[in-house]
Design an enzyme around this catalytic site. Structure first.
Site, PDB file in Angstrom:
ATOM      1  N   ASN B 145       0.806  -1.212   0.000  1.00 15.85           N
ATOM      2  CA  ASN B 145       0.000   0.000   0.000  1.00 15.85           C
ATOM      3  C   ASN B 145       0.845   1.271   0.000  1.00 15.85           C
ATOM      4  O   ASN B 145       0.334   2.350  -0.218  1.00 15.85           O
ATOM      5  CB  ASN B 145      -0.954   0.013   1.195  1.00 15.85           C
ATOM      6  CG  ASN B 145      -0.239  -0.153   2.513  1.00 15.85           C
ATOM      7  OD1 ASN B 145       0.383  -1.178   2.763  1.00 15.85           O
ATOM      8  ND2 ASN B 145      -0.301   0.860   3.353  1.00 15.85           N
ATOM      9  N   GLN B 175      -5.182  -3.471  -2.148  1.00 18.45           N
ATOM     10  CA  GLN B 175      -4.731  -2.531  -3.179  1.00 18.45           C
ATOM     11  C   GLN B 175      -4.632  -3.197  -4.556  1.00 18.45           C
ATOM     12  O   GLN B 175      -4.187  -2.559  -5.510  1.00 18.45           O
ATOM     13  CB  GLN B 175      -3.367  -1.919  -2.804  1.00 18.45           C
ATOM     14  CG  GLN B 175      -3.376  -1.105  -1.524  1.00 18.45           C
ATOM     15  CD  GLN B 175      -4.165   0.195  -1.632  1.00 18.45           C
ATOM     16  OE1 GLN B 175      -4.621   0.596  -2.709  1.00 18.45           O
ATOM     17  NE2 GLN B 175      -4.354   0.873  -0.497  1.00 18.45           N
ATOM     18  N   SER B 193     -11.418  -5.050  -0.240  1.00 18.93           N
ATOM     19  CA  SER B 193     -12.145  -3.942   0.363  1.00 18.93           C
ATOM     20  C   SER B 193     -12.854  -3.147  -0.723  1.00 18.93           C
ATOM     21  O   SER B 193     -12.345  -3.007  -1.836  1.00 18.93           O
ATOM     22  CB  SER B 193     -11.163  -3.051   1.121  1.00 18.93           C
ATOM     23  OG  SER B 193     -11.827  -1.906   1.573  1.00 18.93           O
ATOM     24  N   ALA B 194     -14.035  -2.613  -0.392  1.00 19.80           N
ATOM     25  CA  ALA B 194     -14.841  -1.924  -1.399  1.00 19.80           C
ATOM     26  C   ALA B 194     -14.325  -0.527  -1.710  1.00 19.80           C
ATOM     27  O   ALA B 194     -14.312  -0.100  -2.861  1.00 19.80           O
ATOM     28  CB  ALA B 194     -16.292  -1.837  -0.911  1.00 19.80           C
ATOM     29  N   HIS B 195     -13.885   0.197  -0.676  1.00 22.22           N
ATOM     30  CA  HIS B 195     -13.710   1.640  -0.869  1.00 22.22           C
ATOM     31  C   HIS B 195     -12.425   2.027  -1.595  1.00 22.22           C
ATOM     32  O   HIS B 195     -12.151   3.203  -1.766  1.00 22.22           O
ATOM     33  CB  HIS B 195     -13.834   2.372   0.473  1.00 22.22           C
ATOM     34  CG  HIS B 195     -12.666   2.232   1.385  1.00 22.22           C
ATOM     35  ND1 HIS B 195     -11.780   3.250   1.607  1.00 22.22           N
ATOM     36  CD2 HIS B 195     -12.238   1.193   2.125  1.00 22.22           C
ATOM     37  CE1 HIS B 195     -10.859   2.842   2.462  1.00 22.22           C
ATOM     38  NE2 HIS B 195     -11.117   1.599   2.786  1.00 22.22           N
ATOM     39  N   THR B 231     -25.742  -8.189  11.333  1.00 21.44           N
ATOM     40  CA  THR B 231     -26.699  -7.949  10.259  1.00 21.44           C
ATOM     41  C   THR B 231     -25.979  -7.436   9.013  1.00 21.44           C
ATOM     42  O   THR B 231     -25.162  -6.529   9.101  1.00 21.44           O
ATOM     43  CB  THR B 231     -27.765  -6.934  10.715  1.00 21.44           C
ATOM     44  OG1 THR B 231     -28.342  -7.419  11.925  1.00 21.44           O
ATOM     45  CG2 THR B 231     -28.845  -6.750   9.670  1.00 21.44           C
ATOM     46  N   CYS B 316       4.813  14.954  10.761  1.00 24.80           N
ATOM     47  CA  CYS B 316       5.374  15.852  11.761  1.00 24.80           C
ATOM     48  C   CYS B 316       4.978  15.322  13.126  1.00 24.80           C
ATOM     49  O   CYS B 316       4.218  15.934  13.864  1.00 24.80           O
ATOM     50  CB  CYS B 316       4.838  17.271  11.594  1.00 24.80           C
ATOM     51  SG  CYS B 316       5.624  18.150  10.249  1.00 24.80           S
TER      52      CYS B 316
END
Lengths: 385, 372
Positions: B145, B175, B193-195, B231, B316
């Protein structure tokens, strides 16, 4: 009739002679402010404050808020009962420990009550011993003190534990200061200490976006929010010193970065103080803790402030003492979040430990000091908590 | 605004969101209930499952278990399959595997990390040397990734099984899924993963070889054949299937186009300021570069203010200052400090790339001048 009450005792206000009325009024206002939005009533009989008419389920929350108000010496959660022996004893029995040593202590404001304090102590103590043989009286060093407070109006407060409050003086009775709030461990503690002596605070935070990030800024806002719980609200001014740092980086000796930056911060803080009516600058410096906090460093940064004192309440504290205090007041966890404040991009490898005033002033001549201060002010943001 | 942080998340595909809205509005039913309205939702969900799975595996041999995200799929694979013996993984894993591996270590399973090659892929010899008769699971990320380095997971799985046929092989495909061509065979468990491909957040999946035992990670009402209770998130599942359908239909064309954008960046970024960290054979969707001597996060803030959103490999922050994965590939700290991660999606356009390259160069030059 049985109702929860909170008794608030205050600290040094009684020392203040003719000003006492004023101190008490400010304290009262601060207590009211701390409980804003929560149903309650505060009365002020002699020598203490009584909070009544609140929802019993919110007792703990109210005690916590009141305990943070500077000027609060101790608090007790008690029960208001009718001022007769049976009612008082029933409540004493309920709150008494099941074993160990105890004593009863009565305060009789209503001198019409049939028994005097000593007699009531003996009567209630005697009845308690009869009911519970596991208990022992010890008037010198009891494990538990059971308090009875006979009021003037036919009621009595009965309570047991005494909770320590924040102490100090009511905020607003000792002028106003401008705190340099960095995001580290020290400055919130410095603000706390000085507010505890009754000073109202405004804060100024310096950031160097894009060299620092939004999370670092958020962290400072969180610290201001925590401090505000003690100080009854707080104003935070946020100023960018990015361009100042870049200019110092370009035009001045590398080792003077922090020395020169501190001078700019002081200039900005002084000007902000004059604008907002603050009478002094407050910093979290502690002697010798870092390179810029030597006596020479303090002399150099203090040199630019002409019109007001700089208060450094932590100057003689060890780091461990400061950390202990930060934990106690609840700022430590936020302070140690790992975001950088004045970004290490510009941090010199070997900062100047003992800057000489004439050399610092000479180095500074390479900079347009007034112009840079002016520019920093133009981007000023002000937030209130 | 030009969005080039698609490895973090992609903008949800609008058409499939609209189409799936019915599962929040009229067809909101719990798919496990017994009335016909629910059963109809259940059937469509099963169709979506089969569709999603068929893109990369044979439904006769493999099964897709819906989870709430890729991290959950990784956790389930790990804590299900690596219960005893030792667990072998790499220095190049996503935190969902890396942190879980540390936890596994605390629970008494021996964890072995294989080193990375310079190009960010796992060192095959080192990995295989760590596998023995007690290895219960091997997990190797498919597409890294941070650098986009692609591991040959099918080849590795076959070699691992030659050493120990009982060892299960998992890969984090978050990825890779929908971005690079791939079909499952020797790999037993695969997280998606979908997003990352136009789906919404809140759904992922663990694909598993049906002949290998998988244990639940979340217990409860027994949904997903008892493998993942809770669910079902039908809106997200249906939207995921639709977004994936679209993505897989254009996979090869997208890949070629994104590869050309990737090339534009490799050539267009100012060579005096930037070095390219991603290997040439990496997934074109991820390009890791370093503005050596500058700090990645500072540069990112400036690029952000100029309207381009990219990822960063440094922060940072005292903790997590450097990316563990970038350092593991042998990069020095100064280079690791300046890392930017530019990542594309099918929605990225050539014009966006042209202006982003200009902006990134300009910001880096400005920062260089300001801090010189």
């Amino acid at each position: 009739m049985q109702e929860k009450v909170i008794i608030v005792r205050y600290c040094e206000i009684h020392l203040k002679g003719k000003n006492r009325g004023y101190f008490e009024q400010v304290f009262m206002n601060n207590l009211e402010k701390a409980l804003a939005g929560i149903r309650h009533e505060i009365r002020r009989p002699s020598g203490r404050y009584i909070v009544e008419n609140f929802d019993a389920e919110r007792t703990e929350e109210i005690v916590e808020k009141l305990g943070k108000v500077f000027g609060t010496h101790t608090l007790s959660v008690g029960t208001k009962v009718a001022a007769d022996i049976e009612a008082i004893f029933a409540e004493i029995l309920r709150i008494a420990p099941s074993s160990g040593t105890f004593k009863v202590e009565t305060n009789r404001a209503d001198k019409h009550f049939p028994l005097n304090s000593v007699e009531l102590n003996a009567e209630i103590g005697g009845r308690l011993l009869e009911k519970n043989p596991e208990l022992k009286v010890d008037v010198r060093a009891p494990a538990c003190v059971l308090h009875i407070d006979i009021r003037e109006n036919g009621t009595a407060f009965v309570f047991r534990d005494v909770i320590k409050g924040a102490g100090g003086m009511p905020v607003g009775t000792a002028g106003k200061g401008m705190l340099l709030l960095s995001g580290g461990i020290d400055s919130p503690v410095a603000g706390y200490m000085i507010a505890k002596r009754g000073m109202r605070l405004e804060c100024v935070h310096f950031h160097s976006y894009p060299y620092t990030n939004m999370q670092a800024r958020e962290k400072v806002e969180d610290l201001a929010r925590i401090l505000a719980e003690y100080t009854g609200g707080l104003t935070l001014h946020v100023v960018s010193v990015t361009h100042i740092q870049e200019e110092i980086h370009k035009k001045c000796p590398e080792e003077m970065m922090v020395t020169l930056l501190r001078r700019f911060m002081m200039r900005i803080a002084e000007r902000l103080s004059l604008q907002t009516g603050a009478q002094c600058i407050v910093t979290g410096e502690s002697l010798g803790q870092v390179a810029s906090q030597t006596i020479e460093g303090m002399t150099s940064s203090g040199d630019v402030v002409k019109t007001m004192p700089i208060l450094r309440p932590l100057v003689g504290f060890d780091k461990t003492e400061i950390i202990a205090k930060a934990r106690e007041i609840g700022t430590y966890e936020t302070s140690v979040l790992p975001y950088e404040d004045c970004c290490t991009v510009f941090l010199p490898k070997h900062p100047l430990i003992k800057p000489k005033l004439d050399k610092v002033a000479a180095a500074e001549r390479a900079l347009d000091v007034d112009g840079l201060v002016e520019e920093a002010f133009a981007g000023l943001e002000t937030l209130t908590f | 605004m030009i969005y080039l942080d698609n490895a973090a998340t992609t903008r949800p595909d609008a058409d499939s969101v609209r189409a799936a809205m019915r599962y929040l509005e009229e067809d909101f039913f719990n798919p496990s209930a017994l009335y016909k309205e629910s059963f109809s939702v259940h059937k469509r969900m099963e169709e979506a499952r089969r569709q999603l799975l068929s893109h990369i595996a044979d439904p006769a041999k493999f099964e897709l278990v819906f989870t709430s995200c890729g991290s959950e799929a990784d956790n389930q694979a790990l804590f299900s399959a690596a219960r005893r013996g030792n667990f072998v993984t790499t220095e190049g894993e996503h935190a969902a595997i890396f942190s879980s591996a540390r936890e596994l270590g605390k629970r008494g399973v021996e964890v072995r990390f294989a080193a990375l090659n310079k190009d960010g892929t796992v060192n095959e010899a080192d990995l295989l040397s760590k596998v023995d008769e007690k290895t219960s699971l091997v997990s190797v990320i498919h597409v890294g990734n941070e650098t986009g380095a692609v591991n040959d997971i099918e080849g590795l799985a076959a070699k691992v099984k030659k050493i120990n046929p009982r060892t299960l092989f998992h890969s984090d495909g978050v990825q890779a899924f929908g971005k690079i061509a791939y079909r499952m065979s020797a790999v037993d468990l695969y997280s998606v993963s979908a997003h990352k491909i136009g789906g919404v957040r809140g759904v992922g999946g663990l694909i598993r070889n049906k002949s290998k035992t998988l244990y639940p990670y979340i217990y409860g009402g027994g949904q997903e054949n008892g493998l993942r209770s809770g669910t079902e998130n039908t809106f997200a599942i249906m939207q995921f299937a639709a977004a994936a359908e679209k993505k897989f239909a254009s996979l090869a064309a997208d890949h070629a186009r994104i590869a050309s954008y990737n090339q534009m960046f490799r050539k267009g970024l100012d060579g005096e300021l930037f070095c390219i960290l991603s290997p040439l054979r990496a997934s074109p969707y991820i390009l890791s570069v370093s503005a050596r001597g500058l700090r990645g996060e500072v540069l990112q803030h400036m690029i952000d203010d100029a309207g381009v959103l990219v990822g960063t490999g440094s922060a940072c922050s005292a903790r997590n200052r450097f990316s563990r994965v970038i350092l593991a590939a042998g990069t020095d700290e100064k280079t690791a400090d300046g890392v930017l991660r530019i990542s594309f999606s099918a929605a990225t356009t050539e014009e966006e790339c042209v202006s982003a390259i200009g902006i990134i160069n300009r910001c880096a030059r400005e920062l260089y001048e300001r801090t010189r």
